[in-house]
Write an enzyme that holds these catalytic residues in place. Structure first.
Site, PDB file in Angstrom:
ATOM      1  NE  ARG A  70      -2.753   1.826   3.543  1.00 13.28           N
ATOM      2  CZ  ARG A  70      -3.453   1.734   4.662  1.00 13.28           C
ATOM      3  NH1 ARG A  70      -4.220   0.705   4.889  1.00 13.28           N
ATOM      4  NH2 ARG A  70      -3.376   2.655   5.575  1.00 13.28           N
ATOM      5  NE  ARG A  76      -7.673  -3.165   4.778  1.00 12.47           N
ATOM      6  CZ  ARG A  76      -6.957  -4.244   4.968  1.00 12.47           C
ATOM      7  NH1 ARG A  76      -5.698  -4.146   5.276  1.00 12.47           N
ATOM      8  NH2 ARG A  76      -7.513  -5.429   4.849  1.00 12.47           N
ATOM      9  CG  ASN A  83      -2.152  -7.222  -3.075  1.00 15.43           C
ATOM     10  OD1 ASN A  83      -1.043  -7.629  -3.370  1.00 15.43           O
ATOM     11  ND2 ASN A  83      -2.378  -6.045  -2.545  1.00 15.43           N
ATOM     12  N   GLY A 108       0.225 -10.195   3.872  1.00 12.79           N
ATOM     13  CA  GLY A 108       0.057  -9.233   2.772  1.00 12.79           C
ATOM     14  C   GLY A 108      -1.391  -8.788   2.666  1.00 12.79           C
ATOM     15  CG  ASN A 109      -2.700  -5.471   4.558  1.00 13.91           C
ATOM     16  OD1 ASN A 109      -3.308  -6.262   5.249  1.00 13.91           O
ATOM     17  ND2 ASN A 109      -1.840  -4.574   5.045  1.00 13.91           N
ATOM     18  CG  ASP A 137      -4.318  -4.736  13.626  1.00 12.90           C
ATOM     19  OD1 ASP A 137      -4.042  -3.667  13.061  1.00 12.90           O
ATOM     20  OD2 ASP A 137      -4.453  -5.812  13.013  1.00 12.90           O
ATOM     21  NE  ARG A 140       0.364  -1.110  14.008  1.00  9.60           N
ATOM     22  CZ  ARG A 140       0.129  -1.270  12.727  1.00  9.60           C
ATOM     23  NH1 ARG A 140      -1.096  -1.533  12.306  1.00  9.60           N
ATOM     24  NH2 ARG A 140       1.100  -1.144  11.846  1.00  9.60           N
ATOM     25  CG  HIS A 165      -4.679  -5.904   9.197  1.00  8.84           C
ATOM     26  ND1 HIS A 165      -4.154  -5.378  10.353  1.00  8.84           N
ATOM     27  CD2 HIS A 165      -3.820  -5.543   8.207  1.00  8.84           C
ATOM     28  CE1 HIS A 165      -3.028  -4.736  10.084  1.00  8.84           C
ATOM     29  NE2 HIS A 165      -2.808  -4.825   8.785  1.00  8.84           N
TER      30      HIS A 165
HETATM   31  C1  LMR Z   1      -0.033  -2.173   8.857  1.00  5.76           C
HETATM   32  O1  LMR Z   1      -1.001  -2.433   9.587  1.00  5.76           O
HETATM   33  O2  LMR Z   1       0.980  -1.583   9.240  1.00  5.76           O
HETATM   34  C2  LMR Z   1      -0.135  -2.533   7.433  1.00  5.76           C
HETATM   35  O3  LMR Z   1      -0.937  -3.661   7.287  1.00  5.76           O
HETATM   36  C3  LMR Z   1      -0.662  -1.370   6.686  1.00  5.76           C
HETATM   37  C4  LMR Z   1      -0.711  -1.607   5.229  1.00  5.76           C
HETATM   38  O4  LMR Z   1      -1.795  -1.472   4.656  1.00  5.76           O
HETATM   39  O5  LMR Z   1       0.315  -1.954   4.643  1.00  5.76           O
END
Ligand code: LMR
Length: 307
Positions: A70, A76, A83, A108-109, A137, A140, A165
């Site tokens: 990204r 997203r 992707n 991978g997003n 997450d 965090r 996510h």
């Molecule tokens: C993140 O949460 O740091 C990554 O998934 C963000 C992203 O979209 O690359």
């Protein structure tokens, strides 16, 4: 990346099997050199290749990091089409070459939906082996709660991430504990818990992209380690780890979504932790993230069939 390893408390030599696209092979050679130079005692060998059939051959842990990254300003949703095509052939290669005990962690997003795509093309790999990463997450959220409470992060436990996510995820402060006590007892600031805290965690990935010009690296790698450790060695008694897994209807989430729940693991099997309470606001947040996952699923529906 794929790694051959066994679930065991005995240190197990590992053989990372690194997959990269052809134009990036020179950079991958640099990574291999760095791996060698770390002199990891358990690093038995390194295989690196641009051939996914070679990379996934015999792998027990498929850590699917690679995706179109990204970029700043990109949502997203923009990533879905970029992707989606990557994860179908990965699923097919897993089906053809992975070890019988393979476990798959998609990073991978958009990781929840990418996980569903890969799974659709590897139908013989059981449902309970597919994961998408939301431990980043959770970490965090723990860091934010610890900072607010003024305690070391190790005192924060039972933090659940619900849903996607993405910026619709729900980092749940109300079931979290700090020093063994309910977090809202320790942090007596309901507006912060419901507002700034949730938003900070939801948007942390984008915040890092804005600061670094690329998405999180070290913290994501650390969360991969935490995720694998939780699955391979178990979660602490009374605690859990957050992980997107295939819903079987827990907490009213529609079956078949790749949805982040709190899960408890004994190192061999795992289950969604049931019985956590949600107030009306949390239920609305769960519905919002569910709807986003359903929308993502609809957008890639053509990639979820094997025809
Ligand atoms: C993140 O949460 O740091 C990554 O998934 C963000 C992203 O979209 O690359």
């Amino acid at each position: 990346m794929a790694a051959a390893a066994e679930a065991s408390t005995v240190p197990t030599p590992v053989v990372p099997r690194l997959l990269e696209i052809e134009p990036a092979m020179a950079a991958l050679e640099g990574v291999v050199m760095e791996l060698e130079d770390c002199a990891f005692p358990l690093l038995a060998d390194v295989v690196y290749t641009s051939d996914r059939d070679v990379a996934l051959d015999g792998c027990s842990w498929a850590l699917l990091l690679g995706a179109t990254p990204r970029k700043q300003g990109m949502e997203r949703g923009d990533l879905l089409s970029a992707n989606a095509g990557i994860f179908r052939p990965i699923g097919e290669a897993l089906a053809a070459h992975a070890a019988d005990d393979v476990r798959v962690l998609v990073v991978g997003n958009p990781c929840n939906t990418n996980c569903l795509i890969a799974r659709a093309h590897a139908p013989d790999i059981p449902d309970d082996r597919w994961f998408a990463m939301t431990r980043l997450d959770e970490n965090r959220a723990k860091a934010q709660l610890a900072q607010k409470a003024g305690v070391p992060v190790g005192q924060v436990s039972n933090v659940a991430i619900w849903g996607n996510h993405s910026a619709t995820q729900y980092p749940d402060p109300f079931n979290a504990r700090i020093g063994g006590r309910p977090a809202p007892e320790v942090i007596d600031d309901d507006p912060w818990l419901r507002g700034e805290f949730v938003e900070k965690v939801q948007k942390r990935g984008a915040e890092i992209i804005a600061a670094r010009g690329k998405s999180s690296g070290a913290s994501a790698a650390n969360a991969v380690v935490d995720s694998v450790r939780a699955l391979a060695f178990g979660t602490p008694p009374g605690d859990w780890t957050s992980m997107a897994v295939l819903s079987h209807g827990e907490y009213g989430v529609p079956e078949g979504l790749s949805f982040s729940f709190p899960i408890a693991s004994d190192g061999t099997s795992w289950h969604v932790v049931e019985g956590l309470e949600h107030d009306e606001e949390a239920r609305v947040r769960l519905r919002t993230t569910t709807e986003e996952l359903e929308l993502e699923g609809a957008l890639v529906a053509h990639l979820l069939s094997r025809s």
